[in-house]
Design an enzyme around this catalytic site. Structure first.
Site, mmCIF file in Angstrom:
data_model
loop_
_atom_site.group_PDB
_atom_site.id
_atom_site.type_symbol
_atom_site.label_atom_id
_atom_site.label_comp_id
_atom_site.label_asym_id
_atom_site.label_seq_id
_atom_site.Cartn_x
_atom_site.Cartn_y
_atom_site.Cartn_z
ATOM 1 C CG ASP A 325 -7.081 -1.095 -7.058
ATOM 2 O OD1 ASP A 325 -6.328 -0.107 -6.581
ATOM 3 O OD2 ASP A 325 -8.324 -1.290 -6.782
ATOM 4 C CD GLU A 354 -3.882 0.923 -3.731
ATOM 5 O OE1 GLU A 354 -4.198 2.174 -3.702
ATOM 6 O OE2 GLU A 354 -4.787 0.221 -4.090
#
Length: 615
Positions: A325, A354
């Protein structure tokens, strides 16, 4: 002076008189035979930092016992020799005439079914566990936080048992890989159903299940030919994380002075040659929200802790990949080190970061080997193609007027892919129409499914690793206008008593079954096609026909794709595509089963598509 010495002696005597305690030891176990011979063990407990450590185990030596400004922590660094045998390593903590012993399990490293990585031969199915299926109502409520399915931002009760119950559903659709939004503990006051406010990095959220259940789930996935990708977060933790009440050191958290500093989300500052230092600083050290304290990976103990946590989950649960993330937000050098160390232990492993940018230049900057990046190797194998996602969201929409050439709705897709020269590895790019952070791609006003079918045909035949969000197969729609919860709705039939069970054909409408069957046909065909799994991409500029044509080629196998973005049927002369067609004269459309003579023109229906296997 004598008075000061006596006072210090008195304080030290009081501290030594208090018996040390061990409350936590992380990781809880480790393995022999690892590539990295060094192991960090974080020991937490009252006054444990005032103890003296003794280890007497063949093959295990103490490299360092590190203290912090908090006497309740010790960071023990051990070296584990190649020939070390499995067993319980006695960690003896001595304080005066008292000894506290902890048996630390050193396990035998075994050949694992996991750590296989993922590639463009795979297709990921992204699941938000709280919203997929609930097969164990007994674990729904915790800490006074109750399930409330009427509230889109509350816990809904989905769990690992619900995912396990529907493995065959995922397998039958034709997916090869399952990516789970975070499953680690989120014991936050509001519930934190999404999983991104971790309160214990080493435990599965009890509302989802147990560590043992997660390990069993991944094993069952593997038995059914499915890989598992685990979502991880290094940038921040939840404000209710157990260490927030007693931080290991003052610099464990960024901006821990008591004054809240919000991150500016200015991700371009990391690559901007003109960036002001303060802007970079706020990006890296600022917090997402007050409920998510920002972790300081420049603290060497925390850095090692996080890296080891990833390796522990790979070895313990046999996961195949990680989606990291908010990749640009943690410390750059730390993230590069993490990639190197994971890759050293598991050479086939894959990590996707990400990298949420609107431009390919920025996304490609993060991929390992980028010539655009002068800051040193990132080590990151796969990046997420947000720029292509943002383009496809509108390119497949209905347009009142027919458009050709540069006005074609697919010209922007062509133009975006033409910039792939910036990516060092064009096969390791994660492509998607939507995910848990975006408006859903499917729309209620897509009456004839032409938008849906064209977009999926493109996603599953262009370059990269496709990811499809759960519920796309049954046309689940939703926008983020009010909150993220509206794009993370419950899968119908995942809960006892649901009116419809979309896991079965009888529980789906005719339109949903049409969408489901279309996707299944594409996925099952894709599995068997080498041109899609590892072929190169050759595409053509949309011309006066307004049809976007491209091919995937691997050896003697060629797939030719034709996408008509217009509202009228278009005749496409085929002589232009001789380069990819070669001497072949016929193409089989894998959706309809119809054969086409590719030496003449082909009539492509309005807003239709052909996926032709050339024979």
């Amino acid at each position: 002076m004598r008075r000061i010495v006596l006072s210090l002696f008195f304080v030290l005597s009081v501290l030594l008189s208090q018996a040390a305690e061990i409350t936590r030891v992380e990781p809880s176990s480790w393995w022999t035979g690892m590539v990295n011979k060094q192991l960090q063990i974080m020991v937490y407990g009252k006054q444990i930092g005032l103890s003296r450590l003794i280890v007497n185990y063949s093959g295990v030596t103490v490299k360092e016992v590190a203290h912090t400004d908090n006497p309740n922590y010790l960071f023990v660094y051990l070296n584990i020799a190649d020939n070390t045998k499995p067993g319980n390593v006695k960690l003896q903590f001595r304080q005066g005439n008292k000894t506290l012993t902890h048996n630390f399990p050193l396990l035998a490293r075994t050949a694992t079914e996991g750590a296989a990585g993922f590639s463009q031969a795979d297709v990921m199915y992204l699941i938000t566990p709280d919203r997929f299926a609930n097969a164990n109502a007994a674990n729904d409520d915790l800490d006074g936080v109750k399930v409330n399915r009427e509230d889109p931002n509350a816990r809904h009760g989905g769990d690992l048992a619900g995912i396990a119950k529907n493995i065959n559903y995922i397998k039958d659709l034709g997916f090869t890989t399952v990516w789970l939004n975070p499953v680690q503990e989120n014991r936050m006051p509001g519930g934190s159903y999404h999983g991104y406010a971790i309160t214990d990095f080493y435990n599965i959220d009890p509302r989802f299940g147990t560590n043992s259940e997660f390990k069993t789930l991944t094993a069952n996935m593997h038995k059914n030919g499915l890989k598992v990708v685990m979502d991880m977060i290094f940038n921040h933790c939840g404000s209710s994380h157990w260490w927030m009440n007693d931080l290991p050191s003052k610099d464990w958290i960024n901006n821990n002075s008591g004054k809240y500093v919000q991150t500016n989300h200015a991700k371009y500052t990391l690559m901007d040659p003109h960036a002001a230092a303060i802007d970079k600083d706020i990006l890296i050290k600022g917090w997402f929200v007050k409920e998510m304290p920002d972790l300081n990976q420049r603290n060497r103990h925390l850095a090692t802790y996080l890296i080891q946590n990833s390796i522990w989950w790979i070895e313990f649960a046999c996961i195949d990949g990680i989606r990291q993330d908010t990749y640009p937000y943690p410390d750059y050098k730390f993230m590069a080190r993490w990639c190197r160390e994971v890759q050293a232990e598991y050479p086939q492993f894959n990590i996707v970061g990400e990298s949420w940018y609107g431009r390919s230049s920025a996304s490609s900057w993060w991929q390992q080997g980028s010539v655009l990046n002068k800051q040193g190797k990132t080590g990151l194998k796969t990046v997420m193609d947000f720029p292509l996602t943002f383009i496809t969201s509108g390119a497949f929409d209905y347009h009142k007027d027919d458009r050709t050439g540069e006005g074609s709705p697919f010209y922007s897709i062509y133009e975006e892919l033409a910039q792939d020269f910036m990516f060092p590895d064009q096969s390791n790019i994660l492509t998607f129409l939507d995910n848990h952070d975006l408006d859903r791609f499917a729309r209620a006003d897509d009456q004839d499914l032409r938008r849906y079918k064209q977009a999926l045909a493109f996603l599953l035949t262009t370059r990269g690793i496709p990811q499809i969000y759960y519920g796309t197969e049954i046309l689940m729609d939703g926008k983020k206008a009010k909150s993220d919860g509206y794009v993370r709705t419950d899968f119908p039939g995942g809960w006892s008593g649901d009116k419809n069970n979309a896991f079965t054909p009888d529980g789906r409408s005719d339109k949903q079954n049409e969408a489901w069957s279309y996707l299944q046909k594409l996925l099952k065909w894709r599995k068997q096609n080498a041109a899609i799994a590892n072929g190169k991409l050759v595409h053509y500029v949309p011309d006066e026909t307004g049809v976007y044509v491209y091919a995937r080629i691997s050896g003697k196998k060629t797939v030719l794709v034709m996408l008509n973005g217009n509202n009228s049927t278009r005749q496409v002369p085929m002589d232009r595509y001789k380069q990819v067609a070669g001497n072949r004269t016929e193409g089989l459309d894998i959706i309809t089963g119809n054969k086409f003579n590719i030496t003449k023109s082909i009539s492509v229906p309005a807003r239709g598509q052909f996926i032709l296997e050339l024979n």
